[in-house]
Design a protein around this motif. Structure first.
Motif, PDB file in Angstrom:
ATOM      1  N   GLU A 203       0.817  -1.226   0.000  1.00  0.00           N
ATOM      2  CA  GLU A 203       0.000   0.000   0.000  1.00  0.00           C
ATOM      3  C   GLU A 203       0.842   1.263   0.000  1.00  0.00           C
ATOM      4  N   ILE A 206       4.623   3.160  -4.577  1.00  0.00           N
ATOM      5  CA  ILE A 206       4.051   4.096  -5.542  1.00  0.00           C
ATOM      6  C   ILE A 206       3.108   3.408  -6.528  1.00  0.00           C
ATOM      7  N   TRP A 247      12.869  -2.768  -5.994  1.00  0.00           N
ATOM      8  CA  TRP A 247      12.496  -1.876  -4.876  1.00  0.00           C
ATOM      9  C   TRP A 247      12.663  -2.647  -3.571  1.00  0.00           C
ATOM     10  N   TRP A 284      10.568   2.751   0.881  1.00  0.00           N
ATOM     11  CA  TRP A 284      10.950   2.057  -0.342  1.00  0.00           C
ATOM     12  C   TRP A 284      12.066   2.818  -1.053  1.00  0.00           C
ATOM     13  N   LYS A 286      14.748   2.329  -4.558  1.00  0.00           N
ATOM     14  CA  LYS A 286      15.022   1.485  -5.718  1.00  0.00           C
ATOM     15  C   LYS A 286      16.510   1.224  -5.802  1.00  0.00           C
TER      16      LYS A 286
ATOM     17  N   THR B 763       6.176  10.588  -9.548  1.00  0.00           N
ATOM     18  CA  THR B 763       4.980   9.760  -9.606  1.00  0.00           C
ATOM     19  C   THR B 763       4.313   9.871  -8.239  1.00  0.00           C
ATOM     20  N   VAL B 764       3.015  10.101  -8.260  1.00  0.00           N
ATOM     21  CA  VAL B 764       2.302  10.406  -7.017  1.00  0.00           C
ATOM     22  C   VAL B 764       1.098   9.481  -6.885  1.00  0.00           C
ATOM     23  N   ARG B 765       0.877   9.043  -5.672  1.00  0.00           N
ATOM     24  CA  ARG B 765      -0.289   8.196  -5.407  1.00  0.00           C
ATOM     25  C   ARG B 765      -0.891   8.605  -4.067  1.00  0.00           C
ATOM     26  N   LYS B 767      -2.688   7.162  -0.959  1.00  0.00           N
ATOM     27  CA  LYS B 767      -2.874   5.826  -0.372  1.00  0.00           C
ATOM     28  C   LYS B 767      -4.361   5.476  -0.325  1.00  0.00           C
ATOM     29  N   GLY B 768      -4.659   4.278  -0.718  1.00  0.00           N
ATOM     30  CA  GLY B 768      -6.045   3.832  -0.712  1.00  0.00           C
ATOM     31  C   GLY B 768      -6.783   4.159  -1.997  1.00  0.00           C
ATOM     32  N   ASN B 772      -1.673   5.706  -9.994  1.00  0.00           N
ATOM     33  CA  ASN B 772      -0.838   6.848  -9.640  1.00  0.00           C
ATOM     34  C   ASN B 772      -0.837   7.862 -10.784  1.00  0.00           C
ATOM     35  N   ILE B 799       1.941   9.302  -1.403  1.00  0.00           N
ATOM     36  CA  ILE B 799       3.150   8.528  -1.684  1.00  0.00           C
ATOM     37  C   ILE B 799       3.776   9.107  -2.950  1.00  0.00           C
ATOM     38  N   ILE B 800       5.046   9.450  -2.844  1.00  0.00           N
ATOM     39  CA  ILE B 800       5.718  10.091  -3.984  1.00  0.00           C
ATOM     40  C   ILE B 800       6.988   9.334  -4.310  1.00  0.00           C
ATOM     41  N   SER B 801       7.216   9.153  -5.584  1.00  0.00           N
ATOM     42  CA  SER B 801       8.457   8.519  -6.028  1.00  0.00           C
ATOM     43  C   SER B 801       9.131   9.399  -7.068  1.00  0.00           C
ATOM     44  N   LYS B 804      13.663   6.712  -7.721  1.00  0.00           N
ATOM     45  CA  LYS B 804      14.691   6.042  -6.907  1.00  0.00           C
ATOM     46  C   LYS B 804      14.210   5.820  -5.478  1.00  0.00           C
ATOM     47  N   ASN B 805      13.488   6.793  -4.978  1.00  0.00           N
ATOM     48  CA  ASN B 805      13.022   6.741  -3.596  1.00  0.00           C
ATOM     49  C   ASN B 805      11.521   6.903  -3.562  1.00  0.00           C
ATOM     50  N   ILE B 806      10.938   6.264  -2.584  1.00  0.00           N
ATOM     51  CA  ILE B 806       9.506   6.459  -2.361  1.00  0.00           C
ATOM     52  C   ILE B 806       9.365   7.055  -0.973  1.00  0.00           C
ATOM     53  N   SER B 808       6.664   8.648   1.892  1.00  0.00           N
ATOM     54  CA  SER B 808       5.262   8.788   2.292  1.00  0.00           C
ATOM     55  C   SER B 808       5.097  10.049   3.115  1.00  0.00           C
TER      56      SER B 808
END
Lengths: 332, 986
Positions: A203, A206, A247, A284, A286, B763-765, B767-768, B772, B799-801, B804-806, B808
């Motif tokens: 969840e 991304i 990831w 997370w 990568k 990239t943005v999501r 949650k729930g 994205n 949640i943003i990526s 390379k990194n995500i 929250s």
């Protein structure tokens, strides 16, 4: 990213003996199952040697398993010289427990030994895959075999053998769809009481979806030094440049590693691998690691042109590793 | 006390076993000297008389318990207060305070338990003072009082007060217990320890002695381990500076002198541990010693304060002079100067100077002016105070000046005050009296405080002119500071300065002052530097190069703090007055580097604290402990250290989100000071070798790694600072906020900000929410992304990526408000409205049913019958600003003709091009209807925005002023919170 080493592991002698014994059983049952048909027969259960009592329901075959008795589904693969194939299928073992495993084995043991693979039996439909390389044309047997500890049902559906295009063999992706953790397996010498392998909802990733969770159990000894998984075989060519990306996240900051291993050298009982350390955090991240596969001169066993993925961690404060979207890409 | 009595007094304690710990008051028997105790005394008659401080001292020649007692000497009629540090209460119930006391003559003393309730549901702090009087005799005797506490306050302090009863009083053995009667006295611990240093409440960096007091209250010898620490709890700094074991004889005291090298600047706590307990702490500010250098206000910038120190607004005398324990007024001026103060804006209360015509009381003013000058502090005398406004029943209501004044209607204050127009002859005479008296000692005079809240420009300028001409006639060298417009209370600061300019005010002042409450810091809705540029623009229009002074700004808060206070029911004047060191320093630096000639922003009492009763919810002025420079004072000290005598000051903006100043140090080195505009932003600073870095207090920071930059300024000094440092954001992107929008389609807008100097793809999501979004954000810009949702949640995670990194980001989603479809009629209690979004603009048809027309005030359309229209063309942006307006928020006011004769009108906020509006307001009886078309161009945009939020509020007046406000979607706070507006769906 740090490349740890090109190094070696001793392969368990007992495991080799066990595999030989399984193949013998498989060959006998395949012969008893009747003649194999020609190409493109994989979706026709009538062209498969099946365990006794198997029932067919459309695309699904279901065989009752008796405790302690080994059974197999088997058929032939028609392979062209110089080509890679991926064999994939979905299976389900109603009543299996976490210790149960099943195997995919090949008739030409020596040639395809590295593509032989054990999988954890799952009680839900799970898709698994493995790749092989045909150095020369042939029609080896392919078998799915299982010896359960207790009575259960072995269900199989959608078996596919697929010749890989140049693009497909240059890129392998393990997608954690459903219970794809079945594609990965705890390394043979790790006691399944000490670690669990599951897929979980991602969840906080991304892309959402699922991720593989490798976690130590409370039974894991304090002294446990290594906890890692192997993937099934995938196309891998000597001298080529590769990039692994995946990831990662963990329950505590720590270090994980990711890499690839390839067949042992003839008569040496050794296998070779490349592992790269990856710092892990609770978010997370990568990991992208590039490396060049050894040349055939350096590693003659790379003439099998397949390798397996490694992924794992050295237990310490970190007890759980999550990963997602393991990808191996051949670079120009 | 005989030894047998002494033993008996301990007997119940021995039986109780733990009774020694029952008394929470440290040093209750004064065996630790004056460690932790406080007194203050003050003259509450009139300020005309010089006040002699009364001493409080340890007397070892007489005691009811142990070796020492405390002696309070008050030979004349006055008031002396004695306090212990605050102690924790244990809820509601009866408490008993007991003490031993004797006096040189029989007399009455007051003993009280002083506490204050925290702020509850918008009510101001409530004092809880439970007191009783005791008749003291000339022999040692134990006294007790019982008080009932409500349990609303968590802490209280015991106080003893000599109310107008001259005497010498000895006290000893205080005890507080939650009981109906006193038990035998016992100290707080078997062995007590305390630290202390004599006044003042600060030391300059370097080696100084401090005293460690040890008291063994037991009958057997003790060996104790002592560990002493120096700490600043707010910054996390802590250092152990003394560790040793001590042998203590039975029932003995010991004083140890410890030499300590005070190197860490700040307001610090000196305490520690002793075997089985804590060392009674003391508090001290460590400052840099400032160079002894003359101050020339004509050519250099100086930081200043308002009001002299040592003034307490007493209930019986508004201007009582106070003396705290071990200090006097001169020491307080020395403390102010040590803190970097160069100016004092001295409010000259005309009422107190000349309470009766021709009867002047110069003494207190003379004394203070002399002390300022002696200590390097330049006085700025404020004239006109207590003369231009009167409250009903106020202290000046019967004053001869007010009686001779013309009375005007109420002022902009809502407190019911009326304005006075002093007779011009009285005003001129007052100016002449003051300037004549101070000629040669005072050069700067400011003409009235914040006249824009009281007078119209036409009313103020004649007073300014009279003051200027009169003062210059007496002392041609004096300088007149005029206009003094404030930005709070809807003061329309710029408009007032401009209008005064039109009336020729710039001929009658040498300096223009103002109070920038409406733009306190650079993070404000209108950033401080923008307001300063606007003020410069207006002033330069009338007379170029006129110096501009910031002569008052008591409340300096960040946007986040102000927003929190605006929406918090517990915000109070005291909360507002809480000054953070970084905010004072930033404001000084903003003024300093944006062309402000002098800044006297804070009040002098914001630069000192009486820290021994921190948890008592009352202003520090009411605590009796000796004053210690506050963290803002230490920051001001650093400012003076680095910036006094500076040249080439200019504003810098090294990157978006980071502001600062640069200048040339008096020794020729380059200085840059930088900070994050938003206190929640974080940047990493790296500097080249040769550049020294200091924190806001002037403490050196190791410059060999990455230095975290937040809202607290960091100083850099070196030969080539410009180009010698680099900044990068700790997190390259942030989520500014999320806001829910209701309507036919529910969605949540998530606002992202790219803090980097280059474009990034993210990239943005949510949650729930499935799927994205990929968004490209240009360098240092913000953008909102919309996520359709089925239902709203108050808490969510973005949640943003970056590939390379995500990361929250938990977010509080701004709740949805009402929504209406374009062209659809919306019903309201007062009638209805239809809002229609068209290609060329917005059309409103608003019908109001009204039963009676009321009055309204000119320039305040919302005060009477009025339709207020709020528009927000970017409701999905600036979600981090708590609903404060941005430049795409507009307000329009449509008013029918009022009962008091004002005509119908349509007015708007300054950012609306009203000449492009098409409107018609039709009245039918008391009912009225507005048809309004607002072209997009009137709102400075070419076409319809992606999203539009709005509200329609109807104000009703049936008499003199507004009696009801009915908004469609929001509330009464619409004027300051755009997040209350509803939305118009297409």
């Amino acid at each position: 990213m740090e490349i740890v080493s090109f190094s070696e592991h001793s392969l368990n002698r007992k495991a080799i003996y066990k595999m030989k014994k399984i193949w013998l059983l498989f060959a006998v049952s395949a012969l008893a199952g009747g003649l194999f048909a020609a190409e493109n027969h994989w979706n026709d259960w009538n062209k498969w040697a099946k365990p006794k009592g198997t029932t067919i329901n459309g695309a699904e075959a279901s065989a009752p398993l008796t405790a302690g008795k080994r059974v197999s589904f088997s058929t032939k693969a028609f392979l062209e010289a110089g080509e890679w194939y991926t064999i994939s299928f979905e299976c389900r073992f109603a009543g299996a427990d976490k210790k149960d495993i099943f195997r995919i084995v090949f008739g030409n043991e020596k040639e395809f030994q590295f593509s032989e693979q054990t999988f954890n039996c799952q009680t839900e439909w799970t898709r698994s895959q493995v790749s092989i390389y045909a150095e020369k044309a042939g029609t080896p047997f392919v078998g799915l075999t299982m010896k359960p500890a207790k009575a259960q049902t072995f269900e199989l559906r959608n078996p596919v053998i697929h010749k890989l295009s140049p693009e497909e063999r240059a890129k392998t992706v393990f997608v954690e769809d459903g219970n794809m953790a079945g594609c990965w397996k705890l390394y043979g010498s790790i006691n399944p009481e000490f670690a669990t392998l599951t897929t979980v909802e991602a969840e906080d990733h991304i892309d959402g979806g699922r991720a593989v969770k490798l976690a130590l159990t409370p039974n894991a000894p304090q002294t446990m030094k290594d906890c890692f998984l192997n993937s099934p075989a995938f196309p891998f060519e000597p001298g080529k440049k590769y990039k692994i990306s995946v990831w990662f996240k963990s329950d505590m900051p720590g270090t994980a590693y990711v890499g690839a291993a390839w067949p042992r050298e003839k008569g040496t009982k050794k296998r070779y691998y490349v592992n790269m350390n990856v710092p892990c955090s609770v978010d997370w991240k990568k990991c992208e690691a590039e490396f060049t596969a050894p040349s055939l001169e350096d590693q003659p066993m790379l003439n099998r042109r397949v390798a397996r993925g490694n992924i794992g961690f050295n237990p310490g404060a970190m007890k759980t590793l999550y990963f997602k979207d393991w990808t191996l890409e051949q670079l120009p | 006390m005989t030894s047998s009595k002494y033993f008996l007094s301990f007997f119940p304690a021995i039986l109780a076993g733990f009774a020694l710990a029952a008394n929470p008051i440290p040093n209750s028997s004064f065996e630790l000297g004056v460690s932790g105790i406080g007194t203050c005394n003050y003259h509450k008659g009139t300020p005309r008389e010089q006040w002699k401080p009364i001493s409080a001292e340890i007397d070892s020649s007489t005691a009811a318990h142990g070796k020492n007692s405390l002696k309070l000497t008050m030979p004349e009629k006055a008031e002396c207060e004695f306090s212990f540090p605050g102690v924790a209460l244990s809820g509601q119930g009866i408490y008993t305070i007991s003490l031993y006391a004797k006096a040189d003559r029989a007399g009455k003393i007051r003993v009280q338990l002083f506490s204050s309730h925290p702020f509850l549901k918008g009510k101001p702090e409530t004092w809880e003072v439970k007191l009783q009087y005791l008749n003291i005799t000339t022999e040692w005797k134990r006294y007790e009082i019982q008080v009932k506490c409500t349990g609303l306050a968590s802490h209280a302090m015991i106080q003893l007060i000599l109310d107008d009863n001259p005497m010498t009083l000895w006290v000893d053995g205080f005890q507080l217990e939650k009981a109906n009667q006193a038990s035998a006295y016992s100290p707080a611990a078997p062995v007590e320890a305390g630290l202390d240093m004599p006044q003042p409440g600060y030391r300059f960096v370097g080696k100084h002695d401090l005293s460690l007091f040890l008291a063994n209250n037991e009958k057997n010898a003790k060996k104790v381990d002592v560990e002493l620490t120096e700490s600043d709890p707010k910054s996390g700094y802590r250092k152990v500076f003394h560790k040793k074991s001590y042998d203590l004889e039975p029932e003995s005291t010991k004083t140890v002198t410890i030499s300590h090298d005070f190197q860490h600047r700040g307001m610090l706590t000196y305490g520690g541990t002793i075997t089985g307990g804590k060392v009674n702490p003391f508090y001290l500010a460590v400052l840099s010693e400032l160079p002894k250098k003359a101050f020339n206000p004509e050519i250099e910038f100086g930081a200043g304060v308002n009001d002299p120190p040592s003034i307490r607004r007493h209930r019986k005398a508004k201007e009582a002079v106070i003396t705290w324990f071990q200090t006097d007024t001169e020491m307080e001026y020395v403390r102010l100067r040590a803190s970097g103060v160069r100016w004092l804006r001295y409010w000259l209360r005309w009422l107190y100077l000349e309470p009766v015509e021709g009867e002047f009381h110069w003494e207190i003013y003379d004394a203070n002016i002399d002390l300022m000058r002696k200590n390097g502090i330049e006085p700025l005398i404020l004239l006109g105070d207590r003369a231009i406004t009167t409250k009903k029943g106020g202290e000046n209501a019967n004053w001869f000046i007010v009686k001779r004044s013309r009375q005007g209607k109420r002022t902009q204050f809502s407190s019911g005050s009326v304005r006075n127009f002093p007779a011009m002859d009285d005003w001129k005479r007052h100016i002449r009296d003051v300037v004549t008296h101070f000629k040669g000692r005072v050069r700067y005079y400011e003409i009235m405080n914040e006249p824009n809240l009281i007078f119209d420009p036409e009313e103020y300028v004649p007073y300014l002119k009279a003051a200027y001409e009169t003062a210059k006639a007496v002392d041609p060298n004096c300088k007149i500071v005029g206009i003094c417009a404030t930005g709070d209370y809807s003061g329309r600061l710029g408009e007032f300065i401009d209008s005064c300019g039109k009336l020729g005010a710039f001929q009658y002042c040498d300096i223009v002052s103002f109070h920038p409450y409406s733009a306190q810091l650079d993070s404000d809705a209108i950033p401080a530097e923008i307001q300063l540029a606007q003020v410069h623009g207006i002033v330069n229009h009338y007379r170029k190069e006129t110096p501009i002074w910031n002569s008052e700004l008591y409340y300096i808060h960040s946007l986040r703090e102000n927003s929190k206070m605006a929406t918090s029911p517990t915000a109070s004047p005291r909360t507002q007055a809480m000054l953070k060191p970084e905010h004072l320093l930033r404001r000084m630096l903003i003024d300093f580097s944006n062309g402000i000639a002098q800044s006297q922003a804070p009040q002098s009492n914001q630069l000192s604290i009486n820290p021994y009763a921190e948890k008592i919810e009352v202003m520090d002025i009411w605590k009796n402990f000796r004053p210690v420079p506050t963290p803002p004072a230490v920051a001001l000290n650093a400012f003076s250290l680095f910036a006094e005598g500076a040249k080439n000051m200019k504003r810098i903006q090294p990157r978006l989100g980071v502001n600062g100043s640069s200048f040339t140090h008096r020794d020729g080195r380059e200085v840059a000071v930088i900070w994050a505009v938003d206190e929640e932003d974080r940047f990493h600073l790296s500097v080249k070798p040769g550049i020294q870095v200091f924190d806001l207090f002037g403490n050196p920071i190791a410059a060999n790694g990455k230095i975290l930059i937040d809202g607290r300024p960091v100083w850099m000094i070196g030969k080539s600072v410009k180009g010698g440092y680099q900044l990068e954001p700790v997190c390259p992107y942030i989520v500014r906020g999320a806001r829910a929008f209701d309507g036919q389609k529910k969605f949540v807008a998530v606002e992202l900000f790219n803090a980097t100097p280059s474009s990034i793809k993210l990239t943005v999501r949510l949650k729930g929410v499935k799927g994205n979004r990929v968004v490209e954000l240009p360098a240092q810009s913000a953008k909102s992304i919309f996520f359709p949702v089925l239902k709203f949640q108050s808490d969510s995670t973005v949640i943003i990526s970056d590939g390379k990194n995500i990361t929250s980001f938990p977010v509080k989603v701004i709740p949805p408000r009402k929504a209406v479809k374009s062209g659809t009629k919306a019903g309201m209690p007062y009638g209805s409205f239809t809002a229609t979004q068209e290609k060329a603009g917005l059309r409103f048809a608003i019908r109001v049913k009204d039963d009676a027309r009321g009055d309204r005030t000119e320039k305040k359309p919302w005060d009477g019958d009025c339709i207020e229209l709020f528009l927000d063309l970017a409701p999905e942006l600036e979600l981090n600003r708590n609903g404060l307006y941005h430049d795409r928020v507009f307000r329009l006011f449509a008013v029918p003709a009022s009962r008091n004769g004002l005509p119908k009108a349509l007015t708007a906020s300054g950012n609306v091009k009203t000449n492009l509006l098409k409107w018609n307001l039709k009245e039918t009886g008391a009912d009225y209807q507005l048809d309004l078309f607002i072209p997009w161009t009137a709102l400075n945009v070419e076409s319809a925005p992606e999203l539009l939020a709005f509200d329609v509020t109807v104000n009703n007046s049936d008499g003199e002023k507004r009696n009801r406000t009915t908004p469609w979607a929001g509330g009464k706070e619409n004027y300051g919170n755009r997040f209350l507006f509803g939305t118009l769906s297409k």
